[in-house]
Write a protein that holds these residues in place. Structure first.
Motif, PDB file in Angstrom:
ATOM      1  N   ALA A   1      -9.687  -0.008 -15.186  1.00 13.76           N
ATOM      2  CA  ALA A   1      -8.720   0.336 -16.225  1.00 13.76           C
ATOM      3  C   ALA A   1      -7.290   0.078 -15.753  1.00 13.76           C
ATOM      4  O   ALA A   1      -6.468  -0.488 -16.487  1.00 13.76           O
ATOM      5  N   VAL A   2      -6.972   0.490 -14.528  1.00  8.31           N
ATOM      6  CA  VAL A   2      -5.615   0.305 -14.008  1.00  8.31           C
ATOM      7  C   VAL A   2      -5.304  -1.181 -13.824  1.00  8.31           C
ATOM      8  O   VAL A   2      -4.204  -1.652 -14.151  1.00  8.31           O
TER       9      VAL A   2
ATOM     10  N   THR B   1      -3.544  -4.395 -22.784  1.00  6.08           N
ATOM     11  CA  THR B   1      -2.777  -3.200 -22.444  1.00  6.08           C
ATOM     12  C   THR B   1      -3.318  -1.981 -23.178  1.00  6.08           C
ATOM     13  O   THR B   1      -3.493  -0.902 -22.596  1.00  6.08           O
ATOM     14  N   GLY B   2      -3.590  -2.154 -24.462  1.00  5.56           N
ATOM     15  CA  GLY B   2      -4.160  -1.055 -25.233  1.00  5.56           C
ATOM     16  C   GLY B   2      -5.534  -0.662 -24.741  1.00  5.56           C
ATOM     17  O   GLY B   2      -5.876   0.524 -24.692  1.00  5.56           O
ATOM     18  N   GLY B   3      -6.337  -1.649 -24.349  1.00  5.18           N
ATOM     19  CA  GLY B   3      -7.680  -1.373 -23.853  1.00  5.18           C
ATOM     20  C   GLY B   3      -7.705  -0.580 -22.573  1.00  5.18           C
ATOM     21  O   GLY B   3      -8.744  -0.009 -22.205  1.00  5.18           O
ATOM     22  N   ALA B   4      -6.570  -0.513 -21.874  1.00  7.49           N
ATOM     23  CA  ALA B   4      -6.505   0.230 -20.611  1.00  7.49           C
ATOM     24  C   ALA B   4      -5.873   1.601 -20.757  1.00  7.49           C
ATOM     25  O   ALA B   4      -6.142   2.497 -19.954  1.00  7.49           O
ATOM     26  N   LEU B   5      -5.029   1.805 -21.777  1.00  4.63           N
ATOM     27  CA  LEU B   5      -4.223   3.018 -21.851  1.00  4.63           C
ATOM     28  C   LEU B   5      -5.078   4.284 -21.930  1.00  4.63           C
ATOM     29  O   LEU B   5      -4.887   5.225 -21.153  1.00  4.63           O
TER      30      LEU B   5
ATOM     31  N   LEU C   1       4.429  -3.953 -12.733  1.00  4.53           N
ATOM     32  CA  LEU C   1       4.512  -3.823 -11.270  1.00  4.53           C
ATOM     33  C   LEU C   1       4.106  -2.416 -10.815  1.00  4.53           C
ATOM     34  O   LEU C   1       3.491  -2.250  -9.757  1.00  4.53           O
ATOM     35  N   LEU C   2       4.444  -1.407 -11.600  1.00  2.00           N
ATOM     36  CA  LEU C   2       4.010  -0.048 -11.268  1.00  2.00           C
ATOM     37  C   LEU C   2       2.497   0.086 -11.374  1.00  2.00           C
ATOM     38  O   LEU C   2       1.861   0.787 -10.569  1.00  2.00           O
ATOM     39  N   ALA C   3       1.882  -0.594 -12.342  1.00  2.00           N
ATOM     40  CA  ALA C   3       0.424  -0.590 -12.440  1.00  2.00           C
ATOM     41  C   ALA C   3      -0.204  -1.291 -11.242  1.00  2.00           C
ATOM     42  O   ALA C   3      -1.256  -0.863 -10.742  1.00  2.00           O
ATOM     43  N   VAL C   4       0.429  -2.342 -10.761  1.00  2.00           N
ATOM     44  CA  VAL C   4      -0.051  -3.014  -9.548  1.00  2.00           C
ATOM     45  C   VAL C   4      -0.001  -2.050  -8.357  1.00  2.00           C
ATOM     46  O   VAL C   4      -0.908  -2.013  -7.521  1.00  2.00           O
ATOM     47  N   ALA C   5       1.061  -1.262  -8.264  1.00  2.00           N
ATOM     48  CA  ALA C   5       1.170  -0.270  -7.194  1.00  2.00           C
ATOM     49  C   ALA C   5       0.044   0.757  -7.282  1.00  2.00           C
ATOM     50  O   ALA C   5      -0.512   1.182  -6.256  1.00  2.00           O
ATOM     51  N   ALA C   6      -0.327   1.155  -8.500  1.00  2.39           N
ATOM     52  CA  ALA C   6      -1.443   2.089  -8.676  1.00  2.39           C
ATOM     53  C   ALA C   6      -2.749   1.468  -8.188  1.00  2.39           C
ATOM     54  O   ALA C   6      -3.578   2.137  -7.554  1.00  2.39           O
ATOM     55  N   CYS C   7      -2.946   0.178  -8.477  1.00  2.00           N
ATOM     56  CA  CYS C   7      -4.126  -0.531  -7.971  1.00  2.00           C
ATOM     57  C   CYS C   7      -4.157  -0.517  -6.449  1.00  2.00           C
ATOM     58  O   CYS C   7      -5.223  -0.331  -5.833  1.00  2.00           O
TER      59      CYS C   7
ATOM     60  N   VAL D   1      -6.309  10.030  -6.803  1.00  3.76           N
ATOM     61  CA  VAL D   1      -6.368   9.916  -8.263  1.00  3.76           C
ATOM     62  C   VAL D   1      -5.071  10.398  -8.901  1.00  3.76           C
ATOM     63  O   VAL D   1      -4.553   9.782  -9.842  1.00  3.76           O
ATOM     64  N   LEU D   2      -4.510  11.488  -8.388  1.00  3.85           N
ATOM     65  CA  LEU D   2      -3.253  11.994  -8.930  1.00  3.85           C
ATOM     66  C   LEU D   2      -2.129  10.969  -8.781  1.00  3.85           C
ATOM     67  O   LEU D   2      -1.367  10.723  -9.724  1.00  3.85           O
ATOM     68  N   VAL D   3      -2.019  10.364  -7.608  1.00  2.00           N
ATOM     69  CA  VAL D   3      -0.947   9.397  -7.360  1.00  2.00           C
ATOM     70  C   VAL D   3      -1.134   8.152  -8.225  1.00  2.00           C
ATOM     71  O   VAL D   3      -0.187   7.676  -8.885  1.00  2.00           O
ATOM     72  N   ALA D   4      -2.360   7.620  -8.240  1.00  2.00           N
ATOM     73  CA  ALA D   4      -2.622   6.405  -9.012  1.00  2.00           C
ATOM     74  C   ALA D   4      -2.408   6.648 -10.507  1.00  2.00           C
ATOM     75  O   ALA D   4      -1.839   5.816 -11.216  1.00  2.00           O
ATOM     76  N   GLY D   5      -2.864   7.791 -10.996  1.00  2.00           N
ATOM     77  CA  GLY D   5      -2.690   8.108 -12.410  1.00  2.00           C
ATOM     78  C   GLY D   5      -1.233   8.242 -12.801  1.00  2.00           C
ATOM     79  O   GLY D   5      -0.809   7.792 -13.880  1.00  2.00           O
TER      80      GLY D   5
END
Length: 375
Positions: A260-261, A288-292, A351-357, A194-198
């Protein structure tokens, strides 16, 4: 909730006032963007040490102190006539923010049974999300029709109301006496995931969001008045996302975070791909706003569940790393802006959000199947 609203507004207000502050203090727009970066770095660096330092102090005293810091720093910022004074005031506000979510979430959640703590976190997050719906747009509107210092002074008044209310009404209790002092399902691997993905998600979000006003004007072609309305749309979407996620958080803690991510990734990449079309820009801006808001809310809720030790320390770690992501994102966006324009900031952010996924998916594939409610 009022304190959450005020602090989140203080954190994000420079996003709506970038150009006004730049002209008033005679510094570049990327330099004003560093007000967000410096804020995030301070929260990232100070969260854990401050949480550890006050681990035995009654929470009413801690909250009163951090709100006093918010009031003083907002007044100093409102009176600032130089960039460096404003930056120092922002750093003092960031010290208050560094403790707020680590302390407030266990205090509020501890008043309720573990089965409904997700809804409690959701309520606090609704207040925080109102900063994007009401605080930042109203501050931007007020700043453009007066001076950028005026909305900053309003934050000092709101902070004072929160300070007096908490000082008078919150019971005095030691942290170890709180019901939410420890995680309900300690899990070191989930905690790390969770820490890394967040952190990745926050970095991606603020790589683009810090320069959203520039994007909507230069790429999508909206007027300044339309941009004001779109900032409200962004905030309403954030509030809606928090509301929906909060209702599901206790039942589906893992799925809500992953959703969300993933929504953030789709929204940001969509803005990059078709953001020059006004209608498409509004749609993907709303995604984007719905996920922040939900991303941070779901990571905070996860800390109350999977914290391997004290929840306040876990929450401080989460807030610190999330804000490190904010700082890194704002700085990264500032580097990308002159090279690839505002569109490039949203490509990298997506792309960073994809990495979190991918991080969340990898942890799920490694874990044996189990009920959603387990973590």
């Amino acid at each position: 909730m009022l304190a959450a609203f005020t602090l989140n507004t203080a954190e994000n207000l420079p996003v709506g006032l970038l150009e006004l502050i730049s002209e008033s203090l005679r510094v570049s727009v990327p330099a004003v963007g560093l007000l967000v970066t410096g804020y995030g770095v301070t929260v990232a660096v100070a969260s854990l040490p401050l949480a550890h330092a006050v681990r035995g102090v009654p929470r009413r005293h801690v909250l009163t102190g951090l709100l006093a810091a918010l009031v003083v720093s907002s007044l100093v910022a409102a009176l600032a006539t130089s960039y460096w004074v404003l930056l120092l005031a922002r750093l003092l506000t960031a010290l208050a923010q560094a403790l707020f979510w680590a302390v407030m979430a266990p205090v509020a959640a501890g008043l309720f049974t573990p089965a409904v703590r997700g809804r409690v976190v959701g309520a606090l997050s609704v207040a925080g999300s109102l900063a994007l719906v009401l605080g930042v747009p109203a501050g931007t509107w007020l700043g453009r029709r007066s001076d950028w210092q005026v909305p900053v002074a309003v934050l000092a008044a709101l902070g004072l109301v929160s300070l007096v209310t908490i000082a008078v009404l919150l019971p005095t209790s030691r942290p170890e006496e709180e019901h939410a002092a420890h995680g309900t399902s300690p899990d070191v691997r989930r905690f790390g995931t969770v820490l890394v993905a967040g952190t990745l998600s926050a970095t991606g979000a603020f790589t683009g969001y810090t320069y959203i006003v520039t994007f909507l004007g230069d790429v999508s072609g909206f007027s300044s008045s339309a941009v004001d309305a779109l900032l409200v749309t962004f905030g309403v979407a954030c509030l809606a996302g928090v509301g929906v996620t909060g209702a599901l958080l206790d039942r589906f803690p893992r799925t809500t975070l992953a959703t969300a991510v993933a929504t953030q990734a789709v929204g940001m990449l969509g803005l990059y791909a078709v953001g020059a079309e006004p209608v498409a820009a509004v749609v993907f801006l709303a995604l984007t706003g719905g996920a922040l808001g939900p991303v941070f809310m779901t990571t905070q809720n996860a800390m109350l569940r999977c914290a391997p030790g004290r929840t306040d320390i876990a929450l401080a770690a989460n807030s610190g790393l999330y804000n490190l992501g904010i700082a890194a994102g704002a700085a990264l966006g500032g580097l990308i802006l002159p090279l690839a324009g505002a569109r490039g900031t949203f490509l990298v952010g997506g792309l960073l959000a994809v990495a979190a996924c991918a991080v969340l998916l990898g942890e799920r594939l490694l874990r044996a199947p189990g009920p959603e409610s387990a973590g």
